[in-house]
Design an enzyme around this catalytic site. Sequence first.
Site, mmCIF file in Angstrom:
data_model
loop_
_atom_site.group_PDB
_atom_site.id
_atom_site.type_symbol
_atom_site.label_atom_id
_atom_site.label_comp_id
_atom_site.label_asym_id
_atom_site.label_seq_id
_atom_site.Cartn_x
_atom_site.Cartn_y
_atom_site.Cartn_z
ATOM 1 N N ARG A 82 -9.846 1.398 8.475
ATOM 2 C CA ARG A 82 -9.390 0.055 8.845
ATOM 3 C C ARG A 82 -10.401 -0.693 9.690
ATOM 4 O O ARG A 82 -10.150 -1.848 10.048
ATOM 5 C CB ARG A 82 -8.117 0.219 9.656
ATOM 6 C CG ARG A 82 -6.929 -0.549 9.156
ATOM 7 C CD ARG A 82 -5.781 -0.099 10.001
ATOM 8 N NE ARG A 82 -4.668 -0.950 9.972
ATOM 9 C CZ ARG A 82 -3.534 -0.652 9.340
ATOM 10 N NH1 ARG A 82 -3.431 0.437 8.628
ATOM 11 N NH2 ARG A 82 -2.516 -1.469 9.427
ATOM 12 N N ARG A 117 -0.731 -8.924 13.468
ATOM 13 C CA ARG A 117 -1.240 -7.889 12.550
ATOM 14 C C ARG A 117 -2.093 -8.521 11.457
ATOM 15 O O ARG A 117 -3.117 -7.953 11.056
ATOM 16 C CB ARG A 117 -0.073 -7.114 11.934
ATOM 17 C CG ARG A 117 0.454 -6.037 12.869
ATOM 18 C CD ARG A 117 1.800 -5.529 12.446
ATOM 19 N NE ARG A 117 1.823 -4.874 11.165
ATOM 20 C CZ ARG A 117 2.934 -4.660 10.450
ATOM 21 N NH1 ARG A 117 4.099 -5.052 10.913
ATOM 22 N NH2 ARG A 117 2.870 -4.047 9.300
ATOM 23 N N ARG A 152 11.580 -5.795 5.360
ATOM 24 C CA ARG A 152 11.502 -4.331 5.143
ATOM 25 C C ARG A 152 12.494 -3.586 6.038
ATOM 26 O O ARG A 152 12.690 -3.924 7.195
ATOM 27 C CB ARG A 152 10.084 -3.838 5.444
ATOM 28 C CG ARG A 152 9.985 -2.306 5.421
ATOM 29 C CD ARG A 152 8.571 -1.801 5.437
ATOM 30 N NE ARG A 152 7.751 -2.438 6.431
ATOM 31 C CZ ARG A 152 6.423 -2.392 6.438
ATOM 32 N NH1 ARG A 152 5.782 -1.735 5.490
ATOM 33 N NH2 ARG A 152 5.742 -2.981 7.381
ATOM 34 N N LYS A 202 0.840 -1.210 0.000
ATOM 35 C CA LYS A 202 0.000 0.000 0.000
ATOM 36 C C LYS A 202 0.873 1.258 0.000
ATOM 37 O O LYS A 202 0.674 2.168 -0.800
ATOM 38 C CB LYS A 202 -0.933 0.020 1.226
ATOM 39 C CG LYS A 202 -1.829 -1.198 1.345
ATOM 40 C CD LYS A 202 -2.761 -1.089 2.533
ATOM 41 C CE LYS A 202 -2.083 -1.081 3.896
ATOM 42 N NZ LYS A 202 -1.373 -2.344 4.246
ATOM 43 N N ARG A 233 11.162 -1.750 11.553
ATOM 44 C CA ARG A 233 10.053 -1.318 12.409
ATOM 45 C C ARG A 233 9.840 -2.350 13.514
ATOM 46 O O ARG A 233 9.911 -3.558 13.267
ATOM 47 C CB ARG A 233 8.764 -1.186 11.578
ATOM 48 C CG ARG A 233 8.627 0.142 10.879
ATOM 49 C CD ARG A 233 7.490 0.208 9.880
ATOM 50 N NE ARG A 233 6.217 -0.366 10.290
ATOM 51 C CZ ARG A 233 5.122 -0.386 9.526
ATOM 52 N NH1 ARG A 233 5.145 0.160 8.311
ATOM 53 N NH2 ARG A 233 4.006 -0.935 9.945
HETATM 54 P P1 AP5 Z 1 4.897 -1.578 1.952
HETATM 55 O O1 AP5 Z 1 4.582 -0.793 0.743
HETATM 56 O O2 AP5 Z 1 5.604 -0.892 3.058
HETATM 57 O O3 AP5 Z 1 3.570 -2.337 2.458
HETATM 58 P P2 AP5 Z 1 2.293 -1.821 3.244
HETATM 59 O O4 AP5 Z 1 1.092 -2.444 2.628
HETATM 60 O O5 AP5 Z 1 2.313 -0.321 3.349
HETATM 61 O O6 AP5 Z 1 2.568 -2.523 4.632
HETATM 62 P P3 AP5 Z 1 2.527 -1.968 6.132
HETATM 63 O O7 AP5 Z 1 3.206 -3.007 6.985
HETATM 64 O O8 AP5 Z 1 3.020 -0.561 6.200
HETATM 65 O O9 AP5 Z 1 1.004 -2.018 6.407
HETATM 66 P P4 AP5 Z 1 0.289 -1.963 7.733
HETATM 67 O O10 AP5 Z 1 -1.071 -1.798 7.234
HETATM 68 O O11 AP5 Z 1 0.502 -3.098 8.657
HETATM 69 O O12 AP5 Z 1 1.065 -0.789 8.512
HETATM 70 P P5 AP5 Z 1 0.652 0.699 8.831
HETATM 71 O O13 AP5 Z 1 1.887 1.497 8.836
HETATM 72 O O14 AP5 Z 1 -0.497 1.136 8.007
HETATM 73 O O15 AP5 Z 1 5.762 -2.852 1.483
HETATM 74 C C1 AP5 Z 1 6.244 -3.792 2.442
HETATM 75 C C2 AP5 Z 1 7.646 -4.285 2.016
HETATM 76 O O16 AP5 Z 1 7.529 -5.000 0.787
HETATM 77 C C3 AP5 Z 1 8.661 -3.174 1.767
HETATM 78 O O17 AP5 Z 1 9.924 -3.618 2.165
HETATM 79 C C4 AP5 Z 1 8.640 -2.967 0.236
HETATM 80 O O18 AP5 Z 1 9.880 -2.523 -0.260
HETATM 81 C C5 AP5 Z 1 8.296 -4.376 -0.236
HETATM 82 N N1 AP5 Z 1 7.450 -4.381 -1.442
HETATM 83 C C6 AP5 Z 1 6.400 -3.540 -1.721
HETATM 84 N N2 AP5 Z 1 5.831 -3.872 -2.887
HETATM 85 C C7 AP5 Z 1 6.532 -4.958 -3.350
HETATM 86 C C8 AP5 Z 1 6.406 -5.761 -4.518
HETATM 87 N N3 AP5 Z 1 5.450 -5.516 -5.457
HETATM 88 N N4 AP5 Z 1 7.269 -6.790 -4.679
HETATM 89 C C9 AP5 Z 1 8.233 -7.045 -3.729
HETATM 90 N N5 AP5 Z 1 8.410 -6.304 -2.613
HETATM 91 C C10 AP5 Z 1 7.548 -5.269 -2.427
HETATM 92 O O19 AP5 Z 1 0.108 0.538 10.331
HETATM 93 C C11 AP5 Z 1 0.971 0.210 11.390
HETATM 94 C C12 AP5 Z 1 0.175 0.190 12.679
HETATM 95 O O20 AP5 Z 1 -0.369 1.509 12.938
HETATM 96 C C13 AP5 Z 1 -1.042 -0.737 12.682
HETATM 97 O O21 AP5 Z 1 -0.696 -2.059 13.032
HETATM 98 C C14 AP5 Z 1 -1.916 -0.065 13.754
HETATM 99 O O22 AP5 Z 1 -1.416 -0.362 15.045
HETATM 100 C C15 AP5 Z 1 -1.676 1.419 13.500
HETATM 101 N N6 AP5 Z 1 -2.644 1.977 12.532
HETATM 102 C C16 AP5 Z 1 -2.371 2.464 11.293
HETATM 103 N N7 AP5 Z 1 -3.483 2.896 10.697
HETATM 104 C C17 AP5 Z 1 -4.501 2.678 11.579
HETATM 105 C C18 AP5 Z 1 -5.907 2.905 11.528
HETATM 106 N N8 AP5 Z 1 -6.492 3.413 10.433
HETATM 107 N N9 AP5 Z 1 -6.645 2.563 12.613
HETATM 108 C C19 AP5 Z 1 -6.059 2.043 13.723
HETATM 109 N N10 AP5 Z 1 -4.744 1.786 13.832
HETATM 110 C C20 AP5 Z 1 -3.969 2.101 12.758
HETATM 111 MG MG MG Z 2 2.618 1.038 4.976
#
Ligand code: AP5
Ligand code: MG
Length: 229
Positions: free
Chosen positions: A93, A175, A131, A18, A164
């Site tokens: 979410r 997660r 990552r 994402k 992270r």
């Molecule tokens: P990346 O693009 O970073 O993936 P992502 O989908 O953004 O994954 P996240 O782990 O950031 O998602 P998340 O939803 O758990 O975390 P968030 O920060 O939102 O890619 C991942 C890796 O793969 C990277 O190394 C990249 O280089 C690689 N990659 C990407 N595309 C690729 C491809 N096509 N091929 C190969 N490799 C690839 O949330 C974190 C925490 O914050 C949550 O757990 C929660 O506690 C809190 N939080 C955030 N938003 C909310 C909300 N709305 N409500 C409540 N709590 C929330």
């Molecule tokens: Mg992300």
Amino acid sequence: MLTKQTYIVFLGPPGSGKGTQARILQKVVGLPHVATGDLFRHNISQQTELGRLAKRYIDAGELVPDDVTLGMVRDRLQQPDCAAGVIFDGFPRTLEQVVALDELLADRNGVVLALMLDVSDAEVTRRITGRRVCRNCGAVYHIEFNPPKQAGICDVDGGELYQRDDDKPETVRNRLYVYYKQTSPLIGYYFAKGLLVKVDGDAPPDRVTARLLKVLEEHGIKPVMEPSY
Ligand code: AP5
Ligand code: MG
């Protein structure tokens, strides 16, 4: 060129790409990237009260409470750069968040498009555990799929790369569990409204971007510039 306010919502499990795709598309479609996870991590690094509260939940792989998240998103949407719409990443979410977002957008006469990145559990686990993120600029790498030129050092600004806390294998499992339980019902929500497009995210990033751009064009969202990786 966008004639209506446009809200793109990225759905998909943790690690589905994402953030990677939203960062590329923000320049291509000219909309700001609003990532709730990044906003929380910024607050944690600045040691704000919001950051201290959010950290407890994030480190456990749990969601931050809806009222806290919604307050932060409402504030962000008031900022002038969000006037034409945004690309949401990691928000909404929960069902409560999606209903609140619909209410927020009801007055804005905007279009909403939910893009679901479809990636297997095994692949997202590989992506998350490999990552690495720059402590200074937030640039995202992968030790295998997108390694920096020099291990542990950011190509952009020479900053230190770190893993992270919530990317450790034991937290990743929770997660994913939280995603299936609390976030995956949003797929049905957007499907029922005719706003959902599933995109196969199991390909290199540039191929996924090309698939997303095709979907955006089909929905009248035209690029203002070429993607760069
Ligand atoms: P990346 O693009 O970073 O993936 P992502 O989908 O953004 O994954 P996240 O782990 O950031 O998602 P998340 O939803 O758990 O975390 P968030 O920060 O939102 O890619 C991942 C890796 O793969 C990277 O190394 C990249 O280089 C690689 N990659 C990407 N595309 C690729 C491809 N096509 N091929 C190969 N490799 C690839 O949330 C974190 C925490 O914050 C949550 O757990 C929660 O506690 C809190 N939080 C955030 N938003 C909310 C909300 N709305 N409500 C409540 N709590 C929330
Ligand atoms: Mg992300």
